[in-house]
Scaffold this active site. Structure first.
Site, mmCIF file in Angstrom:
data_model
loop_
_atom_site.group_PDB
_atom_site.id
_atom_site.type_symbol
_atom_site.label_atom_id
_atom_site.label_comp_id
_atom_site.label_asym_id
_atom_site.label_seq_id
_atom_site.Cartn_x
_atom_site.Cartn_y
_atom_site.Cartn_z
ATOM 1 C CE LYS A 196 -32.503 -9.156 -34.767
ATOM 2 N NZ LYS A 196 -33.039 -9.005 -33.485
ATOM 3 N N GLY A 248 -30.390 -19.267 -31.776
ATOM 4 C CA GLY A 248 -31.806 -18.897 -31.484
ATOM 5 C C GLY A 248 -32.720 -20.266 -31.869
ATOM 6 C CB SER A 249 -36.216 -20.675 -32.322
ATOM 7 O OG SER A 249 -36.412 -19.878 -33.583
ATOM 8 C CB THR A 250 -35.021 -25.477 -34.319
ATOM 9 O OG1 THR A 250 -34.198 -26.140 -33.259
ATOM 10 C CG2 THR A 250 -35.068 -26.371 -35.514
ATOM 11 C CD GLU A 251 -41.163 -20.985 -36.073
ATOM 12 O OE1 GLU A 251 -41.151 -21.120 -34.939
ATOM 13 O OE2 GLU A 251 -41.916 -20.385 -36.665
ATOM 14 N N GLY A 253 -33.713 -20.613 -37.490
ATOM 15 C CA GLY A 253 -32.562 -21.381 -38.009
ATOM 16 C C GLY A 253 -32.724 -22.133 -39.477
ATOM 17 C CD GLU A 270 -26.191 -22.871 -29.423
ATOM 18 O OE1 GLU A 270 -27.183 -23.595 -29.485
ATOM 19 O OE2 GLU A 270 -25.672 -22.012 -28.613
ATOM 20 C CB CYS A 304 -29.932 -23.781 -26.357
ATOM 21 S SG CYS A 304 -27.951 -23.203 -26.200
#
Ligand code: NDP
Length: 491
Positions: A196, A248-251, A253, A270, A304
């Site tokens: 995606k 992508g973002s920690t949120e 993830g 990651e 990142c």
């Protein structure tokens, strides 16, 4: 742009001299009017019957319509990947390698076209997509093609087997390169994939679908479902997947990790970073300035592992900041397709708002902002290269990932203090150390909680070198022999 003022650099002063425009030919890429989903080796219309338009962030011009994958579409893609896994996983490894080599060569042959497409859809300067993204994407396929028939040697004494269907979700900052990081090792190990791409940068993935056709990748081995975050969420919820690889973002993830709790699905994340670029007083200063600029202004700071916190030894602070500001004033911001451009467009209006909000917080919390004089184009989304001095560790700009061309400068006196400050973050993806002493680089590298530590350089990538984080930067490694392991189980 809502309530947030569009940031403007100081009023342009006339430069003493200028470059003539050096535009890359845009005609080399022609987008279709509409792209369906790539499932089972074909472009198919989405069952959701929903489409969205992807635009160029530098001009706001519409580029193409792209399918919005719904739950049924995602299910079909996973079914196609499951079906293809039966034969792909049993193919002779050297035959799998041939397919990967073919992809790598076609990426090289179509490099100019793909680089222009990447810069148009994502806003990054052509010199970066041409000299970094494309060569590295091809290199990843070459590298993992080499491993495909040597897995027994990569893990001696263990019997490596593919996992099955890998769900792979990639962000918008390096669309094709992240695709390569994900697809190449997965296929080399005998898995099939459903990828995606990010909502704002789907086009090089759709061109990659055509590369798969050219390379005679068997139908269903690579499937691509475009869409927004909800499409990614459907993919993670699908029962037919065996592995999720997310960048992508920690949120997001964390949301994915929660979703997978209790399921037998292997996961690599990651996520974000807030890297310290640490400059000692004995380093080659001009070289360090180049590394600092590359560390934070490369790809508009949408990186990142960007060196977004500059930790400079107190004794050279003023000298270094002076040199840095002078160097920043030579950066050219503007048309991503101009070969002289150093800093391109911000990827989306939402990202520009995020950057502007965090920069505003830096000003309000008392840090000192500097932006070199530069003209920002009227259309599109732009942010001038920015540096903050007088930054305290507690400031949001020293703690939160800005993901834009914004550098925060802090100081230290001793190596111990540098380590302590560098590690004072929830992230742990990368760091840089600038010093003439090799022993000091090793001493620092042992103590820094970062997946990657660069010595006298920054933002260097190589397919043979593993990459990944500690703490809230995620877990699992991509690249190198380490990058094979998350796509294998062992008998
Ligand atoms: P996201 O983490 O939202 O996006 C990354 C990918 O995940 C995209 O393909 C996105 O789709 C998809 N996605 C979004 N929501 C979900 C979900 N619930 N389940 C599964 N997949 C999902 O990043 P953003 O684009 O929103 O950027 C926000 C911030 O994240 C940035 O400011 C930056 O700080 C950080 N970031 C870090 C990156 C990194 O490389 N570590 C990369 C990108 C962002 P879609 O694009 O369609 O929403």
């Amino acid at each position: 742009m809502g309530a947030v003022e569009k940031p403007r650099a100081e009023v342009a002063t006339t430069a003493a001299w200028d470059y003539a425009p050096a535009p890359e030919a845009r005609e080399i890429v022609s987008f279709e009017r509409r792209y369906g989903l790539f499932i089972g080796g074909e472009q198919v219309a989405p069952r959701s019957r929903s489409w969205f338009t992807t635009i160029s962030p530098s001009t706001e011009e519409p580029l193409a319509e792209v399918a919005q994958g719904g739950p049924k579409d995602v299910g079909l893609a996973v079914d196609a990947a499951r079906e293809a896994f039966r034969t792909w996983s049993r193919r002779k490894p050297s035959e799998r390698a041939k397919v990967l080599f073919r992809i790598a060569r076609i990426l090289q042959e179509r490099a100019r076209e793909l680089a222009v497409a990447e810069s148009l859809d994502g806003g990054k300067p052509i010199k970066e997509s041409r000299d970094v993204d494309l060569p590295l994407a091809a290199a990843h396929f070459f590298y993992y093609a080499g491993w495909a028939d040597k897995l027994e040697y990569a893990f001696p004494g263990r019997r490596p087997r593919p996992l099955g269907v890998a769900a792979q979700i990639v962000p918008w900052n390096f669309p094709l390169l992240m695709l390569a990081w994900k697809i190449a090792p997965a296929l080399a190990c005998g898995n099939t994939v459903v990828l995606k791409p990010a909502e704002t940068t789907p086009l090089t993935a759709m061109l990659f679908a055509d590369v798969c056709r050219q390379a005679e990748v068997p139908p269903g081995v690579v499937n691509i479902v475009t869409g927004d975050g909800s499409t990614g969420a459907y993919l993670v919820r699908e029962q037919g997947i065996d592995k999720v690889a997310f960048t992508g973002s920690t949120e997001v993830g964390k949301a994915i990790q929660r979703e997978l709790a209790g399921r037998e699905v292997s996961l690599t994340l990651e996520l974000g970073g807030k890297a310290a670029n640490i400059v000692f007083d004995d380093c080659a200063l001009d070289q360090a300035v180049e590394g600092i600029v590359n560390g934070i202004y490369f790809n508009q700071g949408h990186v990142c592992c960007a060196g977004s916190r500059l930790l400079v030894q107190e004794s050279i602070h003023d000298q270094l900041v002076g040199k840095l500001k002078r160097r920043m004033s030579t950066l050219r911001v503007g048309d991503p397709l101009d070969k002289n451009t150093d800093v391109g467009a911000i990827n989306s209006s939402a990202q520009l708002e995020r950057i502007a909000e965090l920069v505003q917080s830096g000003v309000e919390e008392g840090a000192e902002l500097y932006q070199p004089p530069c003209r920002l184009p009227e259309k599109g989304w732009w942010f001038a290269p920015t540096v903050f001095t007088n930054v305290a560790q507690s400031h949001r700009i020293a703690q939160e990932e800005i993901f834009g061309p914004v550098l925060s400068v802090l100081t230290f006196r001793t190596p111990d203090e540098a380590v302590e400050k560098a590690n004072n973050t929830m992230y742990g993806l990368s760091a840089g150390v600038w010093t003439e002493k090799g022993s000091r680089i090793l001493w620092m590298a042992e103590r820094l909680r970062s997946g990657v530590v660069w010595g006298n350089t920054f933002n260097r990538f190589d397919p043979s070198s593993p990459f990944g984080g500690y703490k809230e930067s995620g877990f699992g490694r991509e690249g190198g022999r380490h990058g094979l392991e998350p796509y294998l189980r062992f008998e």
